[in-house]
Write a protein that holds these residues in place. Structure first.
Motif, short mmCIF file in Angstrom:
data_model
loop_
_atom_site.label_atom_id
_atom_site.label_comp_id
_atom_site.label_asym_id
_atom_site.label_seq_id
_atom_site.Cartn_x
_atom_site.Cartn_y
_atom_site.Cartn_z
N ASN A 1 29.24 -27.69 -36.93
CA ASN A 1 29.46 -29.08 -36.54
C ASN A 1 30.40 -29.12 -35.32
O ASN A 1 31.52 -28.63 -35.39
CB ASN A 1 30.07 -29.88 -37.70
N HIS B 1 36.06 -33.68 -39.09
CA HIS B 1 35.58 -32.48 -39.79
C HIS B 1 34.63 -32.87 -40.91
O HIS B 1 34.98 -33.67 -41.78
CB HIS B 1 36.76 -31.71 -40.38
N LYS C 1 33.28 -30.56 -43.02
CA LYS C 1 33.24 -29.54 -44.08
C LYS C 1 33.71 -30.06 -45.43
O LYS C 1 33.23 -29.63 -46.47
CB LYS C 1 34.04 -28.30 -43.67
N GLU D 1 34.27 -24.98 -48.82
CA GLU D 1 34.03 -25.51 -47.47
C GLU D 1 33.39 -24.42 -46.62
O GLU D 1 34.03 -23.42 -46.29
CB GLU D 1 35.35 -25.97 -46.85
N ASP E 1 33.50 -26.36 -38.45
CA ASP E 1 33.79 -27.50 -37.57
C ASP E 1 34.43 -26.98 -36.29
O ASP E 1 35.46 -26.32 -36.33
CB ASP E 1 34.75 -28.47 -38.26
N ASN F 1 35.90 -27.81 -32.43
CA ASN F 1 36.35 -28.81 -31.47
C ASN F 1 35.98 -28.36 -30.06
O ASN F 1 36.51 -27.37 -29.57
CB ASN F 1 37.87 -28.99 -31.60
#
Lengths: 304, 541
Positions: free
Chosen positions: A243, A257, A259, A268, A272, A274
């Protein structure tokens, strides 16, 4: 040969082939990942025609800011007639998205944390974009009827799901890894298909980009198939879920996030990432597709 | 059957748009047959549309054929003769073009056509003068004077409408000055340039009266006339990035900068202007082959663009330029193969030996070429033996990082022309200096959109990038077919993908290439051997 199924996001779009070309060129830009050269086939799950009367001009390839087509004023007259759960969903999400907020005067030099740059997206424009997200998410999740053109009516979820499954079936016939790359509202469509449609063929990887899936109201509507501890679409996703978000992308929300909402057996497992975009409109897919981390992980997914 | 000129023009435009030369040829043949079989003259407006469509993608041979058929039929309209002359000039026949144009200038009363014909006449004289092998001679002086006169007269008759004539005259006056040729100036070149720049600044951003595609190129030349290189760079970038500017325009401007302005890529301002045009030529989806001098490829590839250059190019421009530089860096590993007597025979390129065969890692880099170019057991008279072959890396030699010529030490492997048509050679002294080309492990998508790039020495000439109609057509396990009309002498050239990785070894081109996968019929195509097929064959031995 690996295959990518792309799913586009909110707002009106150019015709399908042009849109696919724009995504592929953005991915290949500046020594990026050239799908054609690498022998990777691709398709685009195109659904803008379900929501809009005619395709937009292909303008946002080079645009740094919000494409004109995505700035269109969205009709929200359907909102007051909603009742019960549906009404509550829309009101809560509208509140989250700030659609009904009256503009407050903000100091011109407002900053969001010392390490972040200011977001100068005008309030009115943000409201329009969020209205587009609200309409698309609602119409999809509640399978609303919508008429984009005189003489054509669609059950939005039914029609788009059908297109999504058809694209996934076609992709699954390719011999190599099959990866879904979705953006914005497209991530809702992709997740819905993989989690909730029994006939959906399995895929080898999922990438969600600039996704609203971490906004609490949305996974709630995936019930009963969804619950946080087992939200990962294990049945039809045979590989990783990556993601990708930008903290200043208004679609993803303040807690981007995913997860924590889509765990596998209580763990999880979603990665994720950034990916820092630039400029006023951080939700732009062309910017995301230039991200080095995104590209690296996509290469890994396609390498199986 | 009735002839539908409008529908014909549409079909021709569609063929030209996708650079389908063979379809355009078929259509022109149909048109010529129609013109020959018809009692009526072909309408000049339709004729002009046909000729300009062909000109757009530099199909000058087809233009000549159609224009000649029109003249034979009695269609002598000035427009037809002007376009015919344009094609002749571009095909290197400016003498015949000048004769045609002089007739048009004498006969026509239409000021617009007269101005156009005089401009083309100026260009024909310009071409004759700058390509003359007698620089500084009285013949060159006369030709330059004639060119300046044709351009200058037209400019003075209407300076606003005939700005390009003025800029061309001024550029030729600067050329004459630089080369010590005595040519009288009909006006002050700097005044023409200043006026043009002022007009362009206003018009370029005026939505109500937008500038034409040529205007930015003229403004760039005005910058050169005024000795303002920054101005020239700024305008040339606007010009090259203009979507309306096609291969024909870019090639014309490049020729003007090379021939009249005598720019080269190793000195200011050529080192900034030429790469912009060349990079954009390579990124046009179709166009022309791009020939480079060794100095061009050597100097541009090694020089990092400075920060000012990046500002001028903008983000997308920097990426285009960086991609272009990557291609130039690859050209350093491309060599001309010659007989010791000097006769050019073909092309070869460097690869890491270990990329071809793990057991060869001690060999460092190796040179790959066709076995019909070099072979330890030649089957044809003009094939070289390793002992006869001389290898020269012209781009690398130009920047001093490699020696001029090297000899072949040994042939490591060879497959006959009827099989994989490949010889792998060890060349003296190549390990230290030149980065070999990478090999791609991938096979591209066959979607009718993938392009290939061939770098070689056609006919033993300067390094050339073949970007002419370079579409990947088909492939099987051994060969790939692409639609790039490479010339003789490109044998042994590397075939690159868009990431400048070697996909194949170019070895043949035919107008009647047999289709792959057992399909019936033929098509015009070039053929390369998959580098992966070569790698596999080597490892199996």
């Amino acid at each position: 040969m690996p295959h990518v199924t792309f799913v586009h996001g909110i707002g009106n779009k150019p015709p399908r082939d042009q849109l696919l070309g724009i995504w592929e060129r953005a991915l290949a830009y500046d020594k990026g990942f050239d799908l054609g050269t690498r022998g990777v086939t691709s398709t685009m799950v195109y659904w803008a025609d379900v929501m809009y009367p005619e395709p937009a001009e292909a303008e946002f390839e080079a645009a740094e800011e919000v494409p004109l087509a995505e700035q269109a004023d969205i009709d929200l007259e359907w909102r007051p007639s909603l009742e019960g759960r549906e009404g509550r969903f829309v009101e809560q999400l509208a509140g989250e998205l700030g659609i009904d907020d009256v503009e407050t005067q903000q100091p011109a030099d407002e900053t969001i944390g010392a390490e972040f740059e200011r977001i100068p997206l005008p309030h009115w424009l943000k409201q329009r974009l969020m209205a587009s997200l609200l309409r698309d998410v609602h119409h999809y999740l509640f399978d609303a009827e919508h008429s984009p053109r005189p003489g054509e009516r669609y059950r939005v979820q039914e029609e788009i799901r059908c297109r999504m499954i058809e694209a996934l079936e076609s992709g699954s016939r390719q011999p190599g890894p099959h990866v879904v790359v979705s953006h914005s509202m497209g991530t809702v469509i992709a997740y819905d298909a993989l989690k909730r449609v029994k006939d959906c063929p399995p895929v080898d990887g999922l990438m969600t980009i600039g996704s609203p899936l971490a906004r609490q109201e949305i996974p709630d509507e995936f019930q009963p198939e969804w619950e946080p501890q087992s939200g990962f679409p294990t049945e039809r996703l045979n590989g990783p879920w990556i993601n990708v978000f930008d903290h200043f992308d208004p679609v993803v929300g303040s807690l981007p996030h995913v997860k924590r909402f889509y765990m596998k057996g209580g763990e999880e497992v979603v990665l994720d990432l950034n990916e820092q975009n630039w400029g006023k409109w951080r939700h732009n897919i062309s910017k995301y597709l230039r991200g080095p981390e995104l590209r690296k992980h996509l290469v890994d997914l396609l390498s199986g | 059957m009735d002839w539908d000129a409008l529908s014909f023009n549409r079909r021709l435009a569609a063929a030209v748009d996708v650079y389908d030369r063979s379809h355009a040829e078929d259509l022109c043949e149909q048109l010529i047959a129609h013109i020959r079989a018809s009692d009526e003259l072909y309408a000049p407006d339709y004729a002009r549309t046909v000729l300009r469509q062909l000109r757009r993608k530099r199909f000058f041979a087809l233009m000549t054929g159609v224009a000649d058929a029109l003249l034979q039929s009695g269609q002598r309209h000035p427009i037809v003769r002007c376009e015919y002359a344009q094609a002749l000039t571009d095909r290197g026949m400016p003498g015949a073009a000048a004769e045609l144009l002089a007739g048009v200038v004498d006969e026509t009363d239409d000021p617009g056509i007269r101005a156009e014909a005089l401009g083309m006449l100026g260009r024909a004289y310009k071409q004759m003068s700058v390509t003359l092998a007698l620089p500084g001679s009285s013949r060159q002086r006369d030709l330059l004077r004639a060119a300046v006169d044709a351009y200058g007269r037209t400019y003075l008759s209407d300076p606003s409408r005939c700005a390009w004539h003025g800029v061309n005259a001024a550029a030729l006056l600067r050329y004459a000055q630089r080369n010590g040729v005595d040519v009288e100036a009909p006006f002050e070149p700097a005044a023409v340039a200043r006026r043009l720049l002022q007009e362009m600044e206003g018009r370029f951003f005026d939505m109500a009266s937008p500038s034409g595609p040529w205007d930015a190129a003229l403004a760039a030349e005005a910058g050169l006339i005024l000795d303002m290189p920054e101005e020239a760079v700024c305008w040339i970038q606007r010009y090259a990035a203009d979507g309306r500017v096609d291969a024909f325009e870019l090639a014309s401007t490049l020729r003007q900068l090379l021939e009249v302005w005598q720019l080269d890529a190793s000195t200011e301002p050529g080192n900034r202007l030429l790469p912009i045009l060349r990079a954009h030529m390579l990124t046009r989806q179709e166009g022309t082959s791009l020939e480079l001098t060794p100095a061009d490829s050597g100097s541009i590839a090694t020089a990092e663009p400075d920060s000012d250059f990046e500002k001028v190019l903008g983000d997308a421009g920097v990426v285009t330029h960086s991609w272009y530089r990557q291609g130039l860096l690859r050209s350093r590993a491309v060599a001309l193969l010659r007989h010791r007597s000097g006769r050019p025979v073909g092309t070869g390129f460097l690869l890491r030996a270990a990329d071809l065969n793990e057991r060869w890692s001690e060999h460092g880099t190796v040179l790959v070429t066709n076995s019909h170019v070099v072979s330890p057991a030649p089957l044809a008279e003009d094939t070289l033996t390793p002992e006869q072959a001389l290898v020269s890396f012209q781009a690398a030699a130009a920047d001093g990082s490699a020696s001029g010529e090297a000899s072949v030490e040994e042939a490591l492997w060879s497959s006959p022309p009827r099989s994989l048509d490949c010889t792998v050679l060890r060349v003296a002294g190549t390990d230290r200096d030149i980065e070999p080309c990478p090999i791609t492990p991938f096979r591209p998508r066959l979607d009718g959109k993938q392009r290939v790039y061939v770098i070689g020495h056609p006919e033993g000439r300067e390094l050339s990038y073949s970007i002419d109609d370079n579409l990947l057509l088909d492939y099987d396990d051994s060969v790939l077919h692409y639609r790039a009309p490479t010339e003789h002498g490109s044998s042994g050239s590397p075939v690159f993908n868009r990431d400048w990785e070697v996909m194949g070894l170019h070895h043949a081109g035919r107008s009647d290439m047999r289709r792959l996968h057992g399909e019936d019929g033929t098509y015009p195509a070039n053929e390369g051997i998959w580098i992966e097929a070569i790698r596999q064959a080597i490892s199996e031995e």
